[in-house]
Enzyme design. Structure first.
Site, short mmCIF file in Angstrom:
data_model
loop_
_atom_site.label_atom_id
_atom_site.label_comp_id
_atom_site.label_asym_id
_atom_site.label_seq_id
_atom_site.Cartn_x
_atom_site.Cartn_y
_atom_site.Cartn_z
N ASP A 160 0.86 -1.18 0.00
CA ASP A 160 0.00 0.00 0.00
C ASP A 160 0.90 1.24 0.00
O ASP A 160 1.96 1.24 0.65
CB ASP A 160 -0.87 0.02 1.26
CG ASP A 160 -2.05 -0.93 1.17
OD1 ASP A 160 -2.12 -1.71 0.20
OD2 ASP A 160 -2.90 -0.89 2.08
N ASP A 207 0.50 3.89 1.54
CA ASP A 207 0.41 4.70 2.76
C ASP A 207 1.04 4.04 3.99
O ASP A 207 0.81 4.48 5.12
CB ASP A 207 -1.06 5.07 3.03
CG ASP A 207 -1.98 3.86 3.01
OD1 ASP A 207 -1.50 2.73 3.22
OD2 ASP A 207 -3.20 4.05 2.78
N TRP A 220 -13.50 -1.47 -2.32
CA TRP A 220 -12.70 -1.68 -1.11
C TRP A 220 -13.08 -2.97 -0.37
O TRP A 220 -14.27 -3.27 -0.21
CB TRP A 220 -12.89 -0.47 -0.17
CG TRP A 220 -12.09 -0.57 1.09
CD1 TRP A 220 -10.84 -0.07 1.31
CD2 TRP A 220 -12.48 -1.24 2.29
NE1 TRP A 220 -10.42 -0.39 2.57
CE2 TRP A 220 -11.41 -1.11 3.20
CE3 TRP A 220 -13.63 -1.94 2.68
CZ2 TRP A 220 -11.44 -1.64 4.48
CZ3 TRP A 220 -13.66 -2.48 3.96
CH2 TRP A 220 -12.57 -2.32 4.85
N GLU A 242 -10.18 -8.25 -0.42
CA GLU A 242 -9.31 -8.92 -1.40
C GLU A 242 -8.08 -9.49 -0.68
O GLU A 242 -7.50 -10.47 -1.12
CB GLU A 242 -8.92 -7.96 -2.54
CG GLU A 242 -7.74 -7.05 -2.31
CD GLU A 242 -7.89 -6.06 -1.17
OE1 GLU A 242 -9.02 -5.64 -0.89
OE2 GLU A 242 -6.88 -5.70 -0.54
N ASP A 243 -7.73 -8.88 0.46
CA ASP A 243 -6.59 -9.39 1.23
C ASP A 243 -6.96 -10.69 1.96
O ASP A 243 -6.16 -11.62 2.07
CB ASP A 243 -6.06 -8.32 2.21
CG ASP A 243 -7.18 -7.64 2.99
OD1 ASP A 243 -8.36 -7.83 2.69
OD2 ASP A 243 -6.85 -6.90 3.95
N MET A 279 0.76 4.11 9.29
CA MET A 279 -0.12 4.25 8.13
C MET A 279 -0.58 5.69 8.07
O MET A 279 -1.09 6.22 9.06
CB MET A 279 -1.32 3.30 8.22
CG MET A 279 -2.14 3.35 6.95
SD MET A 279 -3.41 2.09 6.85
CE MET A 279 -4.82 3.14 6.59
N HIS A 328 -5.97 8.65 6.44
CA HIS A 328 -6.71 9.07 5.25
C HIS A 328 -8.15 8.61 5.36
O HIS A 328 -8.48 7.74 6.16
CB HIS A 328 -6.07 8.47 3.98
CG HIS A 328 -6.14 6.97 3.92
ND1 HIS A 328 -7.25 6.28 3.49
CD2 HIS A 328 -5.23 6.02 4.26
CE1 HIS A 328 -7.02 4.98 3.55
NE2 HIS A 328 -5.81 4.79 4.03
N ARG A 366 -11.68 7.18 3.10
CA ARG A 366 -11.91 6.29 1.95
C ARG A 366 -11.97 7.10 0.67
O ARG A 366 -12.60 8.15 0.61
CB ARG A 366 -13.23 5.54 2.19
CG ARG A 366 -13.60 4.48 1.18
CD ARG A 366 -12.81 3.19 1.31
NE ARG A 366 -12.62 2.73 2.67
CZ ARG A 366 -13.54 2.12 3.43
NH1 ARG A 366 -14.75 1.91 2.95
NH2 ARG A 366 -13.27 1.73 4.64
#
Ligand code: UD2
Ligand code: MN
Length: 289
Positions: free
Chosen positions: A137, A139, A199, A202-203, A229, A232, A234
């Protein structure tokens, strides 16, 4: 006999230099401030050994692993700047032989992180003999250089100690944020699913692929894995995937049909910038029922 250091990364190829140590020297914790005001212009000056396309390798030793770092991306320029600022020095200190791929989805379609990861892998293997792929990612910034961005005997989850979750594993099967796969490991699971538009989960689906293929997940010690992280909200165009839990349930049945072997995309541009390679891609859009 005197030992002369190679003058450039190319020289290292021909010089008879030793293999790098498994654990590079002088690694330790470092401060990370994700609100730092970073200038894109200064990063190359502070990283003179990074070559076009965001590629670097150690000068004094030969690395065992050739690493492609793959970042899914859209509209996160500020995060990318901070990531590059902190990660080029980090990866070089770890004596990484690496290149950075920023895989950018075109506008006006729902984001599909997993599909971008598959594109990154498929394109990177055409460039160089990579044997390790780290999916990051944009971030997440590690706070300790001992958190080795390397592949292991099993797929590795390196975002198991985030400030956002009070430096604990969020849940026992968490597998998001930063994961490392050897080429064989990633091929064995047929990559990510292409079916997660938007979102979430998927992980978890990726975790199930790893389990279904009979592998385990490795994680670094939680003190060493401490990472920040960037805070932020969405993103627009990345709303929750409607059928995400159903898709996870289907993993065992679908994984060999949905992944690297069914990936379709069109490259819009493939550009080597000073600090990274940008691959802008049209991955299509969700077929609405
Ligand atoms: C969690 C996971 C993440 C992913 C996501 C669900 C961890 C630590 N992170 O992060 O890996 O599984 O949930 O999909 O477990 N991005 C863009 N532009 C966009 C949207 C996303 O560049 O418009 C990229 C960017 O690299 C970002 C990543 O996709 O870091 C994941 O998206 P997120 O940061 O919104 O997801 P988050 O923080 O909930
Ligand atoms: Mn995030």
């Amino acid at each position: 006999m005197s030992f002369t250091f190679p003058q450039s990364a190319e020289d290292a190829e021909i010089e008879d230099i030793p293999w790098c140590q498994e654990i590079p020297p002088n690694l330790g914790p470092r401060a990370v401030d994700t609100r730092l005001n970073v200038s894109f212009l200064n990063i190359p000056l502070e990283n003179p050994n990074v070559q076009n396309g965001g590629r670097s390798k150690p000068r004094i030793c030969r690395a065992q692993q050739k690493i492609a770092i793959i970042i899914p991306f859209r509209n996160r320029e500020l995060h990318l700047k901070i990531w590059l600022y902190y990660m080029h020095p980090f990866l070089q200190k770890q004596q990484g032989d690496y290149a950075i791929y920023v895989v950018e989805q075109i506008q006006n379609t729902t984001f599909n992180k997993a599909r971008l990861m598959n594109v990154g892998f498929t394109e990177a293997v055409k460039d160089y003999d990579y044997n390790c792929f780290i999916f990051c990612d944009v971030d997440i910034i590690p706070m300790d250089e001992r958190n080795l961005y390397r592949c292991s005997n099993n797929p590795k989850h390196m975002a198991n100690s985030l400030d956002k979750f009070k430096f604990r594993l969020f849940y026992s099967t968490s597998f998001g944020g930063v994961v490392a796969f050897t080429k064989e490991q990633f091929l064995k699971i047929n990559g990510f699913s292409n079916s997660f538009w938007g979102w979430g989960q998927e992980d978890d689906e990726l975790y199930k692929r790893v389990m279904s293929a009979g592998m385990k997940v490795e994680r670094p010690n939680q003190n060493i894995a401490r990472s920040r992280m960037i805070v932020h909200s969405r993103d627009v165009g990345n709303e929750k995937t409607g059928n995400r839990f159903h898709l996870v349930k289907q993993t065992g049945k679908h994984m060999h049909m949905d992944g690297l072997n069914s990936l379709k995309y069109e490259i819009i541009s493939h550009t080597k910038h000073q600090l990274y390679t940008n691959i802008t891609v049209d991955i299509g859009s969700e077929k609405k029922k």
